[in-house]
Structure formats: C-alpha cells, structure tokens
Design an enzyme around this catalytic site. Structure first.
Site, PDB file in Angstrom:
ATOM      1  N   HIS A  93       1.550   8.142  -0.697  1.00  0.00           N
ATOM      2  CA  HIS A  93       0.960   7.869   0.613  1.00  0.00           C
ATOM      3  C   HIS A  93       1.797   8.470   1.735  1.00  0.00           C
ATOM      4  O   HIS A  93       1.628   8.111   2.894  1.00  0.00           O
ATOM      5  CB  HIS A  93       0.799   6.367   0.832  1.00  0.00           C
ATOM      6  CG  HIS A  93      -0.228   5.739  -0.064  1.00  0.00           C
ATOM      7  ND1 HIS A  93      -0.569   4.402   0.018  1.00  0.00           N
ATOM      8  CD2 HIS A  93      -0.988   6.249  -1.069  1.00  0.00           C
ATOM      9  CE1 HIS A  93      -1.493   4.119  -0.896  1.00  0.00           C
ATOM     10  NE2 HIS A  93      -1.756   5.226  -1.568  1.00  0.00           N
TER      11      HIS A  93
ATOM     12  N   ASP B 241       2.324   4.602  -3.550  1.00  0.00           N
ATOM     13  CA  ASP B 241       2.391   4.147  -2.159  1.00  0.00           C
ATOM     14  C   ASP B 241       3.306   5.104  -1.396  1.00  0.00           C
ATOM     15  O   ASP B 241       3.410   6.273  -1.762  1.00  0.00           O
ATOM     16  CB  ASP B 241       2.873   2.694  -2.087  1.00  0.00           C
ATOM     17  CG  ASP B 241       2.255   1.935  -0.917  1.00  0.00           C
ATOM     18  OD1 ASP B 241       2.445   2.390   0.230  1.00  0.00           O
ATOM     19  OD2 ASP B 241       1.591   0.910  -1.128  1.00  0.00           O
TER      20      ASP B 241
END
Length: 454
Positions: free
Chosen positions: A279, A256
């Site tokens: 991310h 993430d």
C-alpha cells in the site's frame, strides 16, 4: 636385633597397603573425592563466558520447530544482558519456537541479538496460549545500545491469523464479521534507544512486522520483509512516537504499508527502499477518534514503489487536529502504482460511514520532486483531497512525470482545497500538468484554531 626391626617395618607397610585396598573395595561409595564430570550430551553447547557469546542451546533450547524454547531464550537473554558487548546467538540450521515474550532491559551496552537460524511463534490463534497477549509476540523493552542482526529468518506464521473472519478481506465485498480480531505484532521495540536492526529477514507476520514505539536514534539497514499482497494489516515497518530514525537499503513487499508513520514521529529518513506490492509509504492514518497527531521532518528519497495501491500517501481522519509538516519526497520511481501521490483527509475504513467534521490535521510544507514512472489508470496520478475547513498549504511539485502504465490517455490530477506551487509557474512542466493546485495562499485561515504542533 637389627633383622627384627627391619622385618617389623616391612610388615607394617604391607599391612597398610592391604587395609587401604580393602577399604577402597568395600567403602568406595563414601569417598569424598568428586568423580570427574561426565562429558556433555551430544549437541549441547556449554556457555562460553570468556568469549561473551551465549548460544541459546547452552541454556536448553532444542531448535526442532516444535519444542517450546521460550525459557531457554529468556535465560540466555538474562545472562547476556548483564555482560558488556555480549552476543545472544540463535544458531544456523535450527528452528526455534518461542511464545509471546518480553525481553527487558536495561542491559549492558553493546548487546547483539544475532539471528542466524529461524525463530517462529505458535502456529495460529488456536495454538496461542490463552494467558498470553495476542497483540504482540516479541517485545524488547527499555534497552539502550542493542543490535539485532544476522542472516536468519523471523517467520511470523501469520496465515491462520489472516483467515480470522474479522479480517477485512474475508467478509462479503471486503466487509468484516464480528469476533475476536487481536493479532500479534511480530517484533516491537518499546522505549528503546541507540538501536540497530540490520540484515535480518522477516516474513508472514500476523500483523505489523516491526514496530517502534517511544524510541529514539534507530538505524535500520538491509532488511527484507515479505508477506502476500492480500495479507491484511501486515505493515512492514511502523514508527510511532519515535524520533531520529533512519531506514535504508531494504526490500519490503506485503499486504499493507511498506512503512507506516504514526503520530509523534520526528526526523525520519527513508532512503533506497524497494516497496511493493504493498500500500506504499504512508504517513498516517492520523487523527482518529478526534485525537491530536504531530509529524514533521520526514524525508523519503531514492526509492522504488511498484505494483502498489498507493505511492507516497498522507492520510488523516476528519475530526482530528495537529499537523504534518516539513515532508520531502525526492527521486522516487513509480511502477504501475495507483495513486502515486495522494493526500486523503477523508480517510475512512468504510466509505460513507464517517460523519463530516470541521476540525482536521493541518498539512503544510510538503515537497514532491523528481517523482517519475507509471500509474495504474484506475486512479488519477495525483489526488490531493484536503479538508474543507483546514486547507493544505505550501505544497510544492517539481519534476513530476507520471505516465499511464497502459494506453496513452493522461488522467487529470484531482485537487481540493490544496494550495501551493508547481513548476508550471517556473516555465517547467509537470506531466500531467497540475493546474488544479491553487497557487494563491488562502487569505483567511479557518475560524477554528489551527494546531501547528510547534
């Protein structure tokens, strides 16, 4: 006569010795004199109150990776907490299993949590005690002037949590399956100030690795965080309702955001971070469930983002309000990154399931300078999707050079309701040119009241 007195004296002395000897043989179990203490069992470390170093083994910790050492850690904490400039030592060469625990202050200033060995939680949801919170593992609450440091490892043992059917990557085409989904944050600092976290290693948290809530004056330096690229919600560092934060010289790869910046974050400086696969570095998501979110004075500089789904991102839900302002991204290298520069004010976990709403978090005073490298050609290098009703204003792009990682075709940037200036107006060219950015300031702001969080 003299001889008689001498004989009587000698006889009396001999009688006393004999009585004492008999008493010693027959009644030694009733002696009031303490027997010298037996030596400590091998491997047990006595607490060293003089040095101020409190080894968790001194309080009964075993460190075999199976025994529950929670009680020993709590005892060591409670002792060190009351000693100025104390060190709670997690020694090298041991693996300590700890249940979900809250380490509470206030403590004397200068407390050091020295991690040289390995700390880990119970292995997965089935091993987690039913009465313990499944949303957090180690919590540090109401502490001022603490340092967490050392070359040891915090192993979150997250794999069995990631495999819960509710996690987004486990359902069909990324969908989720109903069921229990709470997963613990590995380390959470709550209402803590003047905090230093440095030179620690973390891996495989069930959810966020480190979270700062309602803290101020936080310094993070030279930490390493690692989790698989497909591990869900394993943000490296999450900051929320926290001010005056520095995150320097660290390496983060996970499933993430490397760093996620939540509502109520002010004066955050991120520098010399190597991020990815991940991310990216994200502000948000903000404004969920029509909530207010304020974020300002954020700087990200001298960093590398590689093989990530996003680069530098601002993401907000429709229907929220508040503002994101005074954000500077400078001197960032992108290596095969989708969406190197992205503003997404239509953030939604499932595409098409979020209704259109008129209110939005207001985004203004955002600067992108010296952003260079390569982008993954599956997405455009710049994606500035601002709210229909609340435009983004005073966006500045200077010395942006983003080339495709494969092939020669340059994708056009995407802009929607985005206002600002690019270097083309100054005679210098961004690559690709950001011609979609509206240079004029919107004449009329929307009819709804804009919350600037001032």
């Amino acid at each position: 006569m003299e001889f008689f007195w001498i004989f009587l004296f000698v006889f009396s002395i001999l009688s006393c010795f004999q009585f004492a000897s008999i008493e010693g043989r027959d009644a030694h179990t009733f002696s009031r004199i303490s027997i010298p203490p037996a030596p400590a069992p091998e491997g047990v470390i006595e607490p060293d109150y003089n040095s101020g170093i409190f080894d968790v083994r001194s309080f009964g910790a075993i460190g075999d990776g199976e025994t529950d050492d929670t009680k020993a850690f709590k005892m060591a904490w409670d002792t060190a907490c009351q000693v100025e400039s104390a060190t709670l030592l997690v020694p090298h060469g041991y693996i300590f299993m700890i249940q979900s625990t809250i380490f509470t202050g206030p403590c004397k200033v200068g407390l050091v949590f020295q991690i040289e060995g390995t700390i880990m939680p119970p292995n997965g949801p089935d091993s987690w005690p039913k009465n313990n919170s499944r949303r957090q593992w180690l919590v540090f609450y109401r502490i001022n002037g603490m340092s967490m440091q050392g070359g040891g490892l915090i192993d979150g043992q997250g794999e069995k949590w990631w495999n819960l059917p509710c996690k987004p990557h486990k359902g069909v085409n990324g969908s989720t399956v109903p069921g229990p989904c709470d997963s613990p944050v590995a380390i959470r600092f709550f209402t803590t100030s003047n905090l230093t976290v440095k030179r620690i290693r973390m891996k495989n948290s069930p959810q966020f690795h480190i979270r700062f809530d309602n803290c101020h004056d936080v310094y993070v330096d030279s930490i390493q965080i690692k989790a698989p690229s497909q591990s869900p919600n394993t943000d490296g560092i999450h900051v929320e309702n926290t001010k005056n934060v520095k995150i320097y010289n660290s390496i983060i790869s996970n499933g993430d955001d490397c760093v996620s910046i939540g509502a109520g974050t002010y004066n955050l400086d991120i520098r010399n971070i190597t991020c990815g696969p991940s991310h990216g570095i994200s502000i948000g998501s903000l404004g969920s469930s029509n909530s207010r979110a304020c974020v300002s004075n954020i700087t990200v500089s001298d960093s590398v983002i590689k093989h990530s789904d996003n680069g530098v991102r601002i993401k907000t839900w429709q229907g929220g309000f508040g503002a994101v302002s005074r954000v500077k991204y400078n001197n960032i290298h992108m290596d095969t990154v989708r969406n190197p520069i992205i503003i997404d004010q239509y953030y939604c976990l499932t595409k098409g399931s979020c209704p259109n709403q008129t209110s939005a978090v207001y985004i203004f005073d955002i600067t992108y300078s010296n952003i260079r490298g390569t982008y993954d050609v599956r997405s455009p290098p710049l994606h500035l999707a601002c709210s229909d009703s609340v435009p983004c204003t005073n966006l500045t792009l200077a010395s942006v050079e983003l080339l495709p990682s494969k092939g020669q075709f340059l994708l056009d940037p995407f802009c929607w309701n985005a206002y600002g200036a690019s270097q083309e107006t100054l005679g210098n060219n961004n690559v690709p040119p950001v011609s979609c950015l509206s240079e004029r300031y919107p004449g009329l702001m929307p009819q709804i009241e804009v919350d600037r969080c001032l």
